[in-house]
Design an enzyme around this catalytic site. Structure first.
Site, PDB file in Angstrom:
ATOM      1  CE  LYS A 181     -48.577  -4.665 -36.735  1.00 52.32           C
ATOM      2  NZ  LYS A 181     -47.278  -5.246 -36.247  1.00 52.32           N
ATOM      3  CD  GLU A 256     -48.867  10.532 -29.262  1.00 55.40           C
ATOM      4  OE1 GLU A 256     -47.776  11.120 -29.165  1.00 55.40           O
ATOM      5  OE2 GLU A 256     -49.955  11.088 -29.016  1.00 55.40           O
ATOM      6  CB  CYS A 290     -40.791   8.142 -28.039  1.00 55.41           C
ATOM      7  SG  CYS A 290     -41.854   8.095 -26.605  1.00 55.41           S
ATOM      8  CD  GLU A 389     -36.763   7.842 -32.332  1.00 58.92           C
ATOM      9  OE1 GLU A 389     -37.318   7.418 -33.365  1.00 58.92           O
ATOM     10  OE2 GLU A 389     -37.352   7.979 -31.256  1.00 58.92           O
TER      11      GLU A 389
HETATM   12  P1  NAD Z   1     -41.920   1.076 -36.307  1.00 65.10           P
HETATM   13  O1  NAD Z   1     -42.468   2.313 -36.880  1.00 65.10           O
HETATM   14  O2  NAD Z   1     -40.961   0.285 -37.122  1.00 65.10           O
HETATM   15  O3  NAD Z   1     -43.090   0.060 -35.922  1.00 65.10           O
HETATM   16  C1  NAD Z   1     -44.134   0.413 -35.061  1.00 65.10           C
HETATM   17  C2  NAD Z   1     -45.359  -0.413 -35.390  1.00 65.10           C
HETATM   18  O4  NAD Z   1     -45.803  -0.073 -36.699  1.00 65.10           O
HETATM   19  C3  NAD Z   1     -45.117  -1.921 -35.391  1.00 65.10           C
HETATM   20  O5  NAD Z   1     -46.247  -2.566 -34.835  1.00 65.10           O
HETATM   21  C4  NAD Z   1     -45.005  -2.239 -36.875  1.00 65.10           C
HETATM   22  O6  NAD Z   1     -45.363  -3.553 -37.202  1.00 65.10           O
HETATM   23  C5  NAD Z   1     -45.992  -1.255 -37.464  1.00 65.10           C
HETATM   24  N1  NAD Z   1     -45.769  -0.930 -38.884  1.00 65.10           N
HETATM   25  C6  NAD Z   1     -44.600  -0.931 -39.564  1.00 65.10           C
HETATM   26  N2  NAD Z   1     -44.812  -0.596 -40.863  1.00 65.10           N
HETATM   27  C7  NAD Z   1     -46.139  -0.367 -40.987  1.00 65.10           C
HETATM   28  C8  NAD Z   1     -46.973   0.023 -42.072  1.00 65.10           C
HETATM   29  N3  NAD Z   1     -46.484   0.235 -43.299  1.00 65.10           N
HETATM   30  N4  NAD Z   1     -48.296   0.188 -41.846  1.00 65.10           N
HETATM   31  C9  NAD Z   1     -48.806  -0.011 -40.609  1.00 65.10           C
HETATM   32  N5  NAD Z   1     -48.069  -0.398 -39.559  1.00 65.10           N
HETATM   33  C10 NAD Z   1     -46.745  -0.569 -39.731  1.00 65.10           C
HETATM   34  O7  NAD Z   1     -41.286   1.499 -34.915  1.00 65.10           O
HETATM   35  P2  NAD Z   1     -40.467   0.627 -33.886  1.00 65.10           P
HETATM   36  O8  NAD Z   1     -39.050   0.589 -34.302  1.00 65.10           O
HETATM   37  O9  NAD Z   1     -41.191  -0.627 -33.580  1.00 65.10           O
HETATM   38  O10 NAD Z   1     -40.602   1.578 -32.608  1.00 65.10           O
HETATM   39  C11 NAD Z   1     -39.741   2.607 -32.356  1.00 65.10           C
HETATM   40  C12 NAD Z   1     -40.329   3.951 -32.715  1.00 65.10           C
HETATM   41  O11 NAD Z   1     -41.504   4.205 -31.962  1.00 65.10           O
HETATM   42  C13 NAD Z   1     -39.385   5.091 -32.364  1.00 65.10           C
HETATM   43  O12 NAD Z   1     -39.388   6.005 -33.417  1.00 65.10           O
HETATM   44  C14 NAD Z   1     -40.010   5.700 -31.130  1.00 65.10           C
HETATM   45  O13 NAD Z   1     -39.672   7.030 -30.896  1.00 65.10           O
HETATM   46  C15 NAD Z   1     -41.454   5.509 -31.413  1.00 65.10           C
HETATM   47  N6  NAD Z   1     -42.239   5.617 -30.179  1.00 65.10           N
HETATM   48  C16 NAD Z   1     -42.994   6.752 -29.982  1.00 65.10           C
HETATM   49  C17 NAD Z   1     -43.714   6.918 -28.809  1.00 65.10           C
HETATM   50  C18 NAD Z   1     -44.549   8.158 -28.581  1.00 65.10           C
HETATM   51  O14 NAD Z   1     -45.423   8.124 -27.731  1.00 65.10           O
HETATM   52  N7  NAD Z   1     -44.303   9.246 -29.278  1.00 65.10           N
HETATM   53  C19 NAD Z   1     -43.695   5.915 -27.839  1.00 65.10           C
HETATM   54  C20 NAD Z   1     -42.921   4.767 -28.074  1.00 65.10           C
HETATM   55  C21 NAD Z   1     -42.201   4.631 -29.253  1.00 65.10           C
END
Ligand code: NAD
Length: 492
Positions: A181, A256, A290, A389
């Site tokens: 996804k 993650e 992140c 964050e």
């Molecule tokens: P997000 O959580 O809004 O979205 C991430 C993904 O989850 C997207 O594909 C989104 O469509 C999906 N999603 C959203 N709601 C969902 C649900 N209810 N069920 C299933 N999937 C769902 O995050 P974002 O704003 O796109 O990304 C930023 C975040 O990602 C930050 O918190 C960052 O720290 C984190 N991040 C973590 C790492 C790591 O390795 N720890 C790496 C990169 C980014």
């Protein structure tokens, strides 16, 4: 495959059983360029029905895929990586168009995805289990890795091609079918990856891509009873929901999540080098890492000197989408508004904004989602802006009087992803490594910068303890089977 240069509004489809198709319901959503705000693609807006099709497609071929040897799968993934490498510039163009980041940076990130592909492909010739002794005569004891089944992979947009590579390569090497996804902010990057994989010979159905929004397409994937392992990269808030949902059916889940990573500057640090690393940790990739260093903790005796240096660097940052710029836009208008609102609340609560705190709106930024590099002082260690964050180019500054106070301040957030210390003392460095609550610790370096052969992941609200990258990634996507072979059972 030819990847045409991003031009007019493009159609971005799902990939199910090797076929590119729109959403079953026929809906689409618009994807905008973060650099200009213009619509660049019309994307399949999938729902549960599309997820069902994708999971069935993966399920149908998974067993056959798992029956190939791991070495064969590694060889095929090497070909996928070679194809990615031969199209590196075209892929990077798509990444740059979808994220607004500079072409050079997008190229570097695509290079990181390629490195991950080669690393994982090589694991096809290792894939070690254990052999050990047995207390029983004529018996051999060992462990082997088993595929889990269908992997549901959900990614964030910040480094989109690398995020896809980090999940897809190990999931497939381990013999799983996969449904990716893609992030709704970088859908075409995922599509392009799937096309290249197909060109390299990946059988249809082994990797499927479902485009769409989190609640509509991501959630059904997490709920699906035929998805055996869910691997998610994204925010802590969504990660919590996913853990709850997957927990209901006891599916394996790797999360993650976010970070509020401390960058500690001791009184014996090289302040010039520390200020440079702090600026990179806080602002590079527009703070959308992140592993961004967004909580800067400085010994009082060097505070003024360090802040002066960091402010100089902050004011010198060039913001825009070109190679001549230090960083580009944030990913969408919604996230930009959330960041600015958080800075405004901090200001109202008495913090000083030393630099930035606003949207950049000069002619070169027109329509785009550009946030000025922002440095905030005098916000309490437990204030919202110091603990939450923001995922933008925003950092807070904190004064401490001692090493113990610094470590306590570094550990006092809900997160535990990465951390950096700047010191000339080996003892302080070792103490920091021992006492910091984080999955990654960096001595005299930035808070980010992982390598494909090294594990990456966090503690507390940053993850569930699994690690991506490194051989540790194989633990996410495989089950361990313990095997006893009694080779002369009549004679014990
Ligand atoms: P997000 O959580 O809004 O979205 C991430 C993904 O989850 C997207 O594909 C989104 O469509 C999906 N999603 C959203 N709601 C969902 C649900 N209810 N069920 C299933 N999937 C769902 O995050 P974002 O704003 O796109 O990304 C930023 C975040 O990602 C930050 O918190 C960052 O720290 C984190 N991040 C973590 C790492 C790591 O390795 N720890 C790496 C990169 C980014």
């Amino acid at each position: 495959m030819s990847i045409s240069a991003p031009s007019a509004v493009r159609t971005v489809a799902n990939v199910i059983a090797g076929e590119e198709r729109g959403a079953v319901g026929g809906d689409t959503f618009e994807k905008r360029s973060p650099a200009t705000g213009e619509v660049i693609s019309s994307v399949a807006r999938s729902d549960r029905r599309d997820v069902d099709l994708a999971v069935s497609a993966a399920r149908e071929v998974q067993w056959e895929w798992a029956r190939t040897t791991v070495a064969e799968r590694g060889a095929l993934l090497r070909r996928v990586t070679q194809t990615l490498e031969s199209e590196q510039e075209a892929v990077a163009e798509v990444v740059a168009a979808e994220t607004g980041k500079a072409p050079k940076e997008a190229l570097g990130e695509t290079g990181a995805a390629i490195e991950m592909g080669y690393f994982v492909a090589g694991e096809g010739r290792r894939f070690y289990g254990r052999t050990t002794t047995s207390a029983v005569q004529n018996r051999q004891a060992m462990t082997v890795r088993q595929p889990i089944g269908v992997a549901g992979l959900i990614t964030a947009a910040n480094t989109p091609i690398a995020n896809v590579a980090w999940k897809v390569f190990p999931a497939l090497l381990c013999g799983n079918g996969a449904v990716l996804k893609a992030s709704e902010d970088t859908p075409e990057t995922a599509l392009v990856f799937a096309r290249l994989a197909a060109d390299a010979g990946l059988p249809p159905g082994v990797l499927n891509v479902v485009q769409g929004l989190g609640e509509e397409a991501g959630q059904p994937l997490v709920e699906h009873p035929d998805v055996d392992v869910v691997s998610f990269t994204g925010s802590t808030a969504v990660g919590r929901m996913i853990a709850r949902t997957a927990g209901e059916r006891l599916a394996k889940v790797c999360l993650e999540l976010g970070g509020k990573n401390p960058f500690m500057v001791c009184d014996d640090a090289d302040l010039a080098a520390a200020a440079s690393a702090a600026a990179l940790s806080a602002y590079s990739n527009a703070g959308q890492r992140c592993a961004a260093g967004s909580r800067i903790i400085v010994f009082e005796s060097v505070y003024e000197d360090f802040v002066r240096r960091l402010l100089e660097r902050t004011r010198a940052q060039q913001v825009g989408p070109g190679d001549e710029h230090d960083f580009g836009p944030v990913i969408n208008e919604r996230q930009l508004q959330q960041m600015l609102a958080a800075v405004e609340r901090a200001r109202e609560a008495g913090a000083s904004v030393l630099a930035g705190g606003e949207r950049l709106s000069g002619p070169e930024h027109a329509g785009g989602y550009y946030v000025a590099p922002t440095l905030v002082e005098d916000a309490g260690l437990d204030s919202e802006i110091s603990c939450a964050e923001l995922f933008g180019p925003i950092a807070t500054l904190h004064r401490v009087r001692s090493f113990d106070e610094a470590v306590a301040a570094a550990n006092a957030t809900p997160y535990g992803l990465t951390a950096a210390v700047w010191t000339a003392s080996v003892h302080r460095a070792q103490e920091f490594v021992a006492r910091i609550v984080s999955g990654v610790a960096s001595v005299n370096g930035p808070t980010y910068g992982s390598e494909p052969h090294m594990p990456f992941g966090g503690e507390r609200a940053s993850g569930t303890g699994w690690r991506e990258a490194g051989t540790e990634a194989l633990d996410v996507y495989s089950d361990i089977k313990t095997v006893y072979v009694n080779h002369d059972p009549g004679r014990t």
